[in-house]
Motif scaffolding. Sequence first.
Motif, PDB file in Angstrom:
ATOM      1  N   GLY A 185       0.786  -1.228   0.000  1.00 39.52           N
ATOM      2  CA  GLY A 185       0.000   0.000   0.000  1.00 39.52           C
ATOM      3  C   GLY A 185       0.813   1.271   0.000  1.00 39.52           C
ATOM      4  N   ASP A 186       2.140   1.184   0.101  1.00 37.84           N
ATOM      5  CA  ASP A 186       2.979   2.386   0.023  1.00 37.84           C
ATOM      6  C   ASP A 186       2.872   3.008  -1.364  1.00 37.84           C
ATOM      7  OD1 ASP A 186       3.789   2.043   2.599  1.00 37.84           O
ATOM      8  OD2 ASP A 186       5.833   1.416   2.135  1.00 37.84           O
ATOM      9  N   LEU A 187       3.098   4.336  -1.413  1.00 40.80           N
ATOM     10  CA  LEU A 187       2.970   5.084  -2.666  1.00 40.80           C
ATOM     11  C   LEU A 187       4.334   5.405  -3.239  1.00 40.80           C
ATOM     12  CD1 LEU A 187       0.269   5.714  -1.015  1.00 40.80           C
ATOM     13  CD2 LEU A 187       0.167   7.804  -2.381  1.00 40.80           C
ATOM     14  N   MET A 188       4.415   5.349  -4.552  1.00 45.15           N
ATOM     15  CA  MET A 188       5.562   5.883  -5.272  1.00 45.15           C
ATOM     16  C   MET A 188       5.058   7.045  -6.124  1.00 45.15           C
ATOM     17  SD  MET A 188       7.642   2.431  -6.427  1.00 45.15           S
ATOM     18  CE  MET A 188       8.799   3.394  -7.426  1.00 45.15           C
ATOM     19  N   LEU A 189       5.604   8.235  -5.854  1.00 41.77           N
ATOM     20  CA  LEU A 189       5.178   9.442  -6.552  1.00 41.77           C
ATOM     21  C   LEU A 189       6.372  10.044  -7.280  1.00 41.77           C
ATOM     22  CD1 LEU A 189       2.990  11.073  -3.743  1.00 41.77           C
ATOM     23  CD2 LEU A 189       2.203   9.712  -5.687  1.00 41.77           C
ATOM     24  N   SER A 190       6.128  10.528  -8.488  1.00 41.73           N
ATOM     25  CA  SER A 190       7.207  11.099  -9.283  1.00 41.73           C
ATOM     26  C   SER A 190       7.199  12.616  -9.199  1.00 41.73           C
ATOM     27  CB  SER A 190       7.070  10.671 -10.745  1.00 41.73           C
ATOM     28  OG  SER A 190       8.027  11.328 -11.542  1.00 41.73           O
ATOM     29  N   ARG A 204       9.203   7.295  -2.433  1.00 41.90           N
ATOM     30  CA  ARG A 204       8.287   6.360  -1.787  1.00 41.90           C
ATOM     31  C   ARG A 204       7.806   6.929  -0.467  1.00 41.90           C
ATOM     32  NH1 ARG A 204      10.218   1.242   1.465  1.00 41.90           N
ATOM     33  NH2 ARG A 204       8.214   0.449   2.214  1.00 41.90           N
ATOM     34  N   TYR A 205       6.487   6.815  -0.228  1.00 37.74           N
ATOM     35  CA  TYR A 205       5.858   7.291   1.000  1.00 37.74           C
ATOM     36  C   TYR A 205       4.921   6.208   1.531  1.00 37.74           C
ATOM     37  CZ  TYR A 205       7.115  11.972  -0.764  1.00 37.74           C
ATOM     38  OH  TYR A 205       7.791  13.064  -1.254  1.00 37.74           O
ATOM     39  N   ASN A 206       4.654   6.256   2.838  1.00 38.15           N
ATOM     40  CA  ASN A 206       3.557   5.447   3.352  1.00 38.15           C
ATOM     41  C   ASN A 206       2.285   6.290   3.338  1.00 38.15           C
ATOM     42  OD1 ASN A 206       3.606   7.103   5.645  1.00 38.15           O
ATOM     43  ND2 ASN A 206       4.820   5.652   6.847  1.00 38.15           N
ATOM     44  N   SER A 207       1.177   5.683   3.719  1.00 32.27           N
ATOM     45  CA  SER A 207      -0.108   6.393   3.634  1.00 32.27           C
ATOM     46  C   SER A 207      -0.224   7.539   4.631  1.00 32.27           C
ATOM     47  CB  SER A 207      -1.257   5.408   3.835  1.00 32.27           C
ATOM     48  OG  SER A 207      -1.139   4.746   5.081  1.00 32.27           O
ATOM     49  N   ASP A 208       0.705   7.623   5.585  1.00 30.53           N
ATOM     50  CA  ASP A 208       0.728   8.746   6.530  1.00 30.53           C
ATOM     51  C   ASP A 208       1.623   9.888   6.041  1.00 30.53           C
ATOM     52  OD1 ASP A 208      -0.977   7.468   8.361  1.00 30.53           O
ATOM     53  OD2 ASP A 208       0.713   6.364   9.242  1.00 30.53           O
ATOM     54  N   ARG A 209       1.995   9.832   4.753  1.00 29.58           N
ATOM     55  CA  ARG A 209       2.811  10.861   4.113  1.00 29.58           C
ATOM     56  C   ARG A 209       4.269  10.860   4.571  1.00 29.58           C
ATOM     57  NH1 ARG A 209      -0.773  16.359   3.243  1.00 29.58           N
ATOM     58  NH2 ARG A 209      -2.802  15.374   2.913  1.00 29.58           N
ATOM     59  N   GLU A 210       4.703   9.834   5.247  1.00 23.35           N
ATOM     60  CA  GLU A 210       6.095   9.765   5.697  1.00 23.35           C
ATOM     61  C   GLU A 210       6.990   9.360   4.529  1.00 23.35           C
ATOM     62  OE1 GLU A 210       5.549   8.477  10.368  1.00 23.35           O
ATOM     63  OE2 GLU A 210       5.709   6.903   8.845  1.00 23.35           O
ATOM     64  N   PHE A 211       8.012  10.160   4.278  1.00 21.74           N
ATOM     65  CA  PHE A 211       8.957   9.863   3.208  1.00 21.74           C
ATOM     66  C   PHE A 211       9.822   8.675   3.612  1.00 21.74           C
ATOM     67  CE2 PHE A 211      13.346  10.366   1.703  1.00 21.74           C
ATOM     68  CZ  PHE A 211      13.148  10.266   0.337  1.00 21.74           C
ATOM     69  N   LEU A 212       9.989   7.721   2.689  1.00 18.63           N
ATOM     70  CA  LEU A 212      10.727   6.500   2.999  1.00 18.63           C
ATOM     71  C   LEU A 212      11.995   6.317   2.169  1.00 18.63           C
ATOM     72  CD1 LEU A 212       7.696   4.035   3.330  1.00 18.63           C
ATOM     73  CD2 LEU A 212       8.907   5.234   5.170  1.00 18.63           C
ATOM     74  N   ALA A 213      11.931   6.650   0.876  1.00 15.28           N
ATOM     75  CA  ALA A 213      13.109   6.382   0.037  1.00 15.28           C
ATOM     76  C   ALA A 213      12.968   7.079  -1.306  1.00 15.28           C
ATOM     77  CB  ALA A 213      13.286   4.878  -0.184  1.00 15.28           C
ATOM     78  N   ARG A 214      14.131   7.297  -1.945  1.00 14.82           N
ATOM     79  CA  ARG A 214      14.182   7.733  -3.344  1.00 14.82           C
ATOM     80  C   ARG A 214      14.475   6.507  -4.203  1.00 14.82           C
ATOM     81  NH1 ARG A 214      16.265  12.066  -0.488  1.00 14.82           N
ATOM     82  NH2 ARG A 214      15.364  14.101  -1.060  1.00 14.82           N
ATOM     83  N   ILE A 215      13.704   6.353  -5.258  1.00 19.41           N
ATOM     84  CA  ILE A 215      13.834   5.160  -6.098  1.00 19.41           C
ATOM     85  C   ILE A 215      13.936   5.580  -7.561  1.00 19.41           C
ATOM     86  CG2 ILE A 215      12.763   2.986  -6.826  1.00 19.41           C
ATOM     87  CD1 ILE A 215      11.316   2.927  -4.138  1.00 19.41           C
TER      88      ILE A 215
END
Length: 390
Positions: A185-190, A204-215
């Motif tokens: 369910g995590d989001l990848m936004l460009s 990459r973010y989780n549904s709580d808008r927390e930034f997780l990684a650059r991909i």
Amino acid sequence: MLMQFSLIHGSLPTKGRGLYLALILLVLSAGCSPENSSDQNLPEITVLDRFTKAISVDDNLLYAPVSIQIDAEGNLYVLDTAVMQVQVLDAGEPRLIRSIAGPGRGPGEIVRPSHIRLANNMIHVIDTGQFVIQRYSLDGRFHSAISYGEWGYFPSVAAPPPAPVNPSAVITPDLDNKPHILANGDLMLSPMGVRDSISSLYRRYNSDREFLARIGHIPDGSSFILSNEEVKSDIQENRIPSFYLPKAFPVSSAQDEDLIYMIFSSMPKIARYQSDGIMAWEKEITGISELDSIKTGFFSSMERIMQNDSRFRITLNFYHSGTVSPEGELWLITQYRDIYLHRFSANGALLNRYKLVAEDEKLKPIFDIHFERKEIFIVNSDGEVLLFPY
């Protein structure tokens, strides 16, 4: 090859429309190169010409399917832009199980969706018309909406209004730099198109808008601002235009959020990443005749078009979409006159090349695969869904 013409600035004067139409006819009449590749290590093309119609026009179930997915039970989820709904179908009957969403701007309603994604026991509809991802439970109830425009992914410069489109036409979706949903369910936004300087193709973010990684790394020589003169210069030098280089889309596993492929649409190149952004490998795809034909046709067409009017350009897509098997194999679909599927190992080795032949049917590069049953589902221009065993 599927080409899309774009008018970059303004509109043509009336006397120029005849020339534009003539250019289109000239492009469509361009020949293609032989199918046999000079690379002896490439797998031979396997022709798939046996098919059945899982959903036909006579069933009156679909009109303009632009994105399809199959769940583990074999149910078919179809985004139908003619009615702005997700239709859940039993393709074996065929029959309608339920309809989800509808047109509008209210909760759970959609305006201009690009594609759907089943992940984390949810149905996700990516609505680029509202910069919203609508989420529904598998039984069709509206769950929540993620407004990624509010996260800072709203273009700083308003895009020109889209050209009028027949809502009943089957249009191949453009997945380049569109939002993507991982298995958990995590989001990848460009950030493409919303920032002047970017350091990765996706975030990459989780549904709580927390930034997780650059991909996804930015290809060398990439440009993020369209310049018609630069595009023309690149074409004259037989280079892929720098504005095209960062166009890419992810394909990820439905079971493992840590398995992400990045498909560079205009190069062609594929890379495998982990969900933390670490790249496992990168591979340029060369020596494949159907992809070479796409490149040759692109440069030939662009040279003719830009000699007459540099405001016009065509898209360059070596691949249009893909899916990942439970074993982590990558399947990608391409089109040059005919439809081809390329199957890659988890290490990037090309294992199979399939050519789908359906007599007089005009197939579209919109597909999914039921891997357990070894069945390919693909859409045609009449809005039907065909089933090819492989």
